[in-house]
Design a protein around this motif. Structure first.
Motif, PDB file in Angstrom:
ATOM      1  N   GLU A 235       0.988  -1.178  -0.069  1.00 36.71           N
ATOM      2  CA  GLU A 235       0.049   0.057  -0.130  1.00 36.71           C
ATOM      3  C   GLU A 235       0.827   1.245  -0.189  1.00 36.71           C
ATOM      4  O   GLU A 235       0.397   2.253  -0.583  1.00 36.71           O
ATOM      5  N   VAL A 238       1.702   1.734  -3.567  1.00 36.64           N
ATOM      6  CA  VAL A 238       0.681   2.539  -4.363  1.00 36.64           C
ATOM      7  C   VAL A 238       0.530   4.129  -3.953  1.00 36.64           C
ATOM      8  O   VAL A 238       0.373   4.895  -5.110  1.00 36.64           O
ATOM      9  N   ASP A 239       0.669   4.452  -2.918  1.00 33.38           N
ATOM     10  CA  ASP A 239       0.536   6.016  -2.551  1.00 33.38           C
ATOM     11  C   ASP A 239       1.758   6.663  -3.238  1.00 33.38           C
ATOM     12  O   ASP A 239       1.644   7.658  -3.799  1.00 33.38           O
ATOM     13  N   ILE A 242       1.200   7.012  -6.886  1.00 32.42           N
ATOM     14  CA  ILE A 242       0.268   7.968  -7.145  1.00 32.42           C
ATOM     15  C   ILE A 242       0.719   9.437  -6.820  1.00 32.42           C
ATOM     16  O   ILE A 242       0.500  10.410  -7.672  1.00 32.42           O
ATOM     17  N   GLU A 248      -2.622   6.828 -11.705  1.00 29.84           N
ATOM     18  CA  GLU A 248      -4.147   6.732 -11.363  1.00 29.84           C
ATOM     19  C   GLU A 248      -4.268   5.556 -10.756  1.00 29.84           C
ATOM     20  O   GLU A 248      -4.304   4.398 -11.447  1.00 29.84           O
ATOM     21  N   SER A 249      -4.756   5.167  -9.628  1.00 29.08           N
ATOM     22  CA  SER A 249      -5.216   3.878  -9.255  1.00 29.08           C
ATOM     23  C   SER A 249      -6.670   3.442  -9.675  1.00 29.08           C
ATOM     24  O   SER A 249      -7.425   4.177  -9.996  1.00 29.08           O
ATOM     25  N   SER A 265      -4.878   2.521   0.491  1.00 25.83           N
ATOM     26  CA  SER A 265      -3.578   2.939   0.988  1.00 25.83           C
ATOM     27  C   SER A 265      -3.696   3.890   2.114  1.00 25.83           C
ATOM     28  O   SER A 265      -4.620   4.290   2.479  1.00 25.83           O
ATOM     29  N   GLY A 270      -5.239   5.265  -2.973  1.00 29.75           N
ATOM     30  CA  GLY A 270      -5.162   3.890  -4.067  1.00 29.75           C
ATOM     31  C   GLY A 270      -5.744   2.745  -3.353  1.00 29.75           C
ATOM     32  O   GLY A 270      -5.942   2.863  -2.112  1.00 29.75           O
ATOM     33  N   GLY A 272      -5.669  -1.659  -3.289  1.00 30.81           N
ATOM     34  CA  GLY A 272      -4.843  -2.680  -3.438  1.00 30.81           C
ATOM     35  C   GLY A 272      -5.791  -3.874  -3.052  1.00 30.81           C
ATOM     36  O   GLY A 272      -6.806  -3.924  -2.557  1.00 30.81           O
ATOM     37  N   ALA A 288      -2.181  -4.178  -7.343  1.00 31.66           N
ATOM     38  CA  ALA A 288      -2.671  -2.921  -7.738  1.00 31.66           C
ATOM     39  C   ALA A 288      -2.488  -2.695  -9.039  1.00 31.66           C
ATOM     40  O   ALA A 288      -1.383  -3.183  -9.748  1.00 31.66           O
ATOM     41  N   PHE A 290      -2.903   0.441 -12.115  1.00 34.99           N
ATOM     42  CA  PHE A 290      -2.755   1.911 -12.614  1.00 34.99           C
ATOM     43  C   PHE A 290      -2.684   2.127 -13.927  1.00 34.99           C
ATOM     44  O   PHE A 290      -2.622   1.426 -14.788  1.00 34.99           O
TER      45      PHE A 290
END
Length: 452
Positions: A235, A238-239, A242, A248-249, A265, A270, A272, A288, A290
């Protein structure tokens, strides 16, 4: 040696429960395979299906795959069930408007590459990359068994893909990680785990992603996956993607019965998707998806070099000699005296890709012309092998002896080059002569264990 699970290691992970975690790790992991849609067999029709992957199947117990000729024929790949969720990510978000160009960046030993290959059409191109040379060789073997002409293998560092900016429609990064999601399958990995290693993995994952993202076109799809439970590798990445990388999630549609956990996240930017072995029939896994918001859309590599016709007459004659071996359209090229077949759509990529990357496999290796064609193993395993090519069907026992690189079936009536098959699926080449047979299975493909 007894292995103890780290205590309170993942207390910050979403939906974490240490009691369920420890109970799950006292159970045997499920065994699963994924079928090759281009090498059909009815041997697995009765098996339970992996719910998130059409071709995934669960086995009741773990056999000795080395002693199954269908494994060597490329009828299936032994793959952990949770990892097959990549199929959902690809099918839900990679939209085809023209021939796709897909990169599997950290591809060895080949599980997710063979999965992606099964989702592609002939004109699509899959580049399977592995930075470690020995692992890249194993990747070549597994992609050869899978049998598709449109799968190439490269042996490059992620940063090298910056040379082809905006080239790929989709990139899969199954990132090297701390591996905690596979502890049940590999208890030895528990002793190698540490919080320091998690942090090192996170930093490496960010470097890999930053290096490869320029190769993804604008609005291209990135699929990021690990087999780790750690928030730092999942996670938090993921952040970072972005916040710092302009991604973009994208959400996934999951059947509630699958038992997959959707997570938000830490910065709530975002999504996951986590697999827990006490919720799903599979090992620990994270994924995840994107979309790239900025960048370029280019096919400059395609147009940068036109095919050179040095000797059109000789090339035409060589193509005519190769024509009876394949049941699909192809062009040819030669490299180190070997003849290769390649999809005509992909031919303009060949020289630019050779200049940019170290290519270990491209198209289908046909063989070498001496007096006649001395065929390559790659040709025997091809899903495009012509029905006109002679075949000899082997029993299970005969197939195993063939796979040990021994002589088989020397009865009268067999002559010349033949493809040894089992249940109609190719195992490799042999050359039959009066009273003997020469086995041309490559040495590194042979079975080394004893046959019961």
């Amino acid at each position: 040696m007894e292995h103890h699970l780290p205590q309170h290691t993942f207390g910050t992970a979403p939906s974490w429960d240490n009691t369920f975690f420890e109970e799950a790790h006292q159970q045997a992991p499920p065994v699963s395979i994924r079928l090759n849609p281009l090498k059909e067999t009815q041997s697995f029709d009765s098996l339970a299906r992996v719910p998130w992957c059409t071709r995934g199947r669960y086995l009741e117990s773990r056999p000795v795959f080395t002693l199954d000729p269908l494994f060597h024929a490329g009828a299936y790949y032994v793959q952990e069930a949770s990892s097959m969720f990549v199929a959902q990510a690809f099918e839900q978000h990679v939209k085809k408007q023209q021939a796709l160009k897909v990169l599997d960046l950290c591809a060895a030993p080949g599980g997710k590459s063979t999965l992606l290959a099964s989702l592609l059409e002939q004109d699509d191109l899959l580049i399977s990359n592995e930075v470690i040379q020995t692992r890249a060789s194993i990747l070549v073997e597994n992609m050869t068994r899978w049998g598709q002409m449109n799968t190439w293998v490269t042996n490059n560092d992620p940063k090298d893909f910056g040379r082809v900016a905006g080239f790929f429609d989709a990139i899969l990064v199954d990132a090297p990680c701390s591996g905690s999601g596979l502890w049940r399958k590999d208890p030895k990995a528990i002793d190698e785990w540490s919080t320091e290693n998690v942090q090192l993995c996170k930093e490496r994952q960010q470097r890999i992603l930053a290096d490869v993202l320029p190769a993804l076109k604008k609005e291209g799809i990135l699929i990021y996956a690990t087999c780790s439970y750690s928030v730092e590798e999942n996670e938090q990445i993921v952040d970072w993607l972005i916040r710092d990388m302009g991604m973009e999630s994208l959400p996934m549609q999951c059947d509630p019965d699958w038992g997959i956990t959707e997570t938000l996240s830490p910065e709530q930017k975002g999504l996951g998707y986590r697999f827990y072995p006490w919720k799903t029939r599979g090992e620990g896994f994270f994924l995840a998806v994107f979309k790239k918001q900025e960048g370029i859309v280019t096919d400059s590599l395609y147009h940068s070099v036109s095919k050179q016709k040095n000797n059109q007459k000789a090339e035409l004659e060589l193509h005519q000699k190769m024509r009876p071996y394949l049941n699909t359209d192809f062009e040819i090229f030669t490299h180190k005296e070997l003849i290769y077949a390649i999809n005509p759509v992909h031919m303009p990529y060949l020289e630019p890709m050779r200049n940019a990357f170290y290519i270990k496999k491209a198209g289908t290796a046909m063989g070498q012309i001496l007096k006649d064609l001395v065929p390559e193993h790659d040709l025997a395993m091809s899903v495009h092998l012509s029905d006109a090519v002679s075949r000899i069907e082997l029993s299970h026992e005969e197939a195993l002896h063939y796979l040990k690189k021994e002589s088989v079936k020397t009865a009268d009536g067999y002559k010349g080059w033949q493809v040894a098959t089992h249940q109609g699926l190719a195992l490799g080449w042999g050359k039959w002569m009066p009273n003997r047979m020469n086995n041309y299975l490559p040495k590194h493909y042979r079975i080394r264990m004893d046959i019961p």
